[in-house]
Structure formats: C-alpha cells, structure tokens
Design a protein around this motif. Sequence first.
Motif, PDB file in Angstrom:
ATOM      1  N   TYR A  71       1.218  -0.562   0.260  1.00  0.00           N
ATOM      2  CA  TYR A  71      -0.235  -0.053   0.174  1.00  0.00           C
ATOM      3  C   TYR A  71       0.944   0.853   0.044  1.00  0.00           C
ATOM      4  O   TYR A  71       1.447   1.165   0.665  1.00  0.00           O
ATOM      5  N   ILE A  72       1.500   2.273  -1.128  1.00  0.00           N
ATOM      6  CA  ILE A  72       2.402   2.987  -0.672  1.00  0.00           C
ATOM      7  C   ILE A  72       1.141   4.626  -0.854  1.00  0.00           C
ATOM      8  O   ILE A  72      -0.059   4.531  -2.314  1.00  0.00           O
ATOM      9  N   GLN A 111      -5.402  -3.427  -8.771  1.00  0.00           N
ATOM     10  CA  GLN A 111      -4.852  -3.717  -8.350  1.00  0.00           C
ATOM     11  C   GLN A 111      -3.288  -2.969  -7.394  1.00  0.00           C
ATOM     12  O   GLN A 111      -3.362  -1.271  -7.618  1.00  0.00           O
ATOM     13  N   VAL A 112      -2.879  -3.149  -6.152  1.00  0.00           N
ATOM     14  CA  VAL A 112      -1.176  -2.731  -6.146  1.00  0.00           C
ATOM     15  C   VAL A 112      -0.509  -3.278  -6.203  1.00  0.00           C
ATOM     16  O   VAL A 112      -0.423  -4.903  -6.260  1.00  0.00           O
ATOM     17  N   HIS A 161       1.705 -10.588   3.388  1.00  0.00           N
ATOM     18  CA  HIS A 161       1.938 -10.071   4.005  1.00  0.00           C
ATOM     19  C   HIS A 161       2.329  -8.411   3.406  1.00  0.00           C
ATOM     20  O   HIS A 161       1.931  -8.629   2.338  1.00  0.00           O
ATOM     21  N   PHE A 162       1.634  -8.015   4.457  1.00  0.00           N
ATOM     22  CA  PHE A 162       1.252  -6.072   3.999  1.00  0.00           C
ATOM     23  C   PHE A 162       1.986  -4.888   4.330  1.00  0.00           C
ATOM     24  O   PHE A 162       1.794  -5.137   5.464  1.00  0.00           O
ATOM     25  N   MET A 167      -7.254  -7.771  -2.132  1.00  0.00           N
ATOM     26  CA  MET A 167      -5.932  -7.119  -1.878  1.00  0.00           C
ATOM     27  C   MET A 167      -6.401  -5.642  -1.007  1.00  0.00           C
ATOM     28  O   MET A 167      -5.767  -4.613  -0.325  1.00  0.00           O
ATOM     29  N   ASP A 168      -7.684  -5.244  -1.064  1.00  0.00           N
ATOM     30  CA  ASP A 168      -7.739  -4.043   0.280  1.00  0.00           C
ATOM     31  C   ASP A 168      -7.927  -4.643   1.810  1.00  0.00           C
ATOM     32  O   ASP A 168      -8.610  -3.874   1.809  1.00  0.00           O
ATOM     33  N   ASP A 169      -7.802  -5.616   1.822  1.00  0.00           N
ATOM     34  CA  ASP A 169      -8.450  -6.097   3.213  1.00  0.00           C
ATOM     35  C   ASP A 169      -7.324  -5.511   4.131  1.00  0.00           C
ATOM     36  O   ASP A 169      -8.226  -5.325   5.639  1.00  0.00           O
TER      37      ASP A 169
END
Length: 143
Positions: free
Chosen positions: A14-15, A38-39, A90-91, A134-136
Amino acid sequence: MIDRPITEEKAYAYITRKAAQTRQLLVFEHANEDVGVQVPKGTIEDGEAPHEAVVREVREESGLTDFDSVRPLSTDVWNHHEKPKAYRRHFFHLVADEPRDEWRHKVTGSGEDNGVVYSYFWIQPGTCSLARDMDDYIERILE
C-alpha cells in the motif's frame, strides 16, 4: 477457514504519496487484460525477507525505488478463489515522494509479468474495490 495448502508467500504494497493534501493510494490496471484494480505485489523469493520482497516487487512493477518508510501492517493466509491453493500474505505501507499523477511501467524481473505494462494512478483509499481481496487491510493506512 484455510482448507488449502499454503504454496507461496506474497508481499503487498500500500503506497501512499507524501506530499498529497489527502491520503492517496497508488494502484494500477493491467494494460492488456481486465483483471481489476490492484496494488503492487509479488512472490517472496527463497531466503528473502518480506520487507525486502515488497521493496523489490514495487521497483520491478512500478519503477519506484525510494521510500520514506516501509511499515508492516498485517500477515494472513488467503485462499485463492480460482485455484486449489492458499498464500501467506504480508501487507506493508510504503510512503513515496512521487510527483507523477499517472504513468505506465513495463514490469522487470524474472516473474510471469516480466514485460507486461501496468498503468499507474492514485486513488483515495476505499473509493474502489481492489482485485482479489487486496484491500483487506486498507483501513490501516488511514490510522
């Protein structure tokens, strides 16, 4: 419930943009396929730490190389929706000083996306759903 074998570990980025008036999240769309917003993310290589992998993946997928911070957010296990496997995810939250509002980047590296072009742009977090869950943990960059 995890009912599939964990086959890979992935690092997700997440940038956010340092100088923005409001929080902005960097996302991309695949230039040739409609696979959703997407990220940057990718597979963690053998012997590579998750925080090293996320920086490498961002460099390969977006061209960005300089970050003010790289902060871990969460780790989980996610069942793939179409395949009989699961990923350990891993976020991370990365902060970049990036003036461009949008750009295109040809993916580098040895992965399956090598040579694919991604179209990058900024959004306000939570204003659109990201592909494949991806936005969890997106709310954690708003804290």
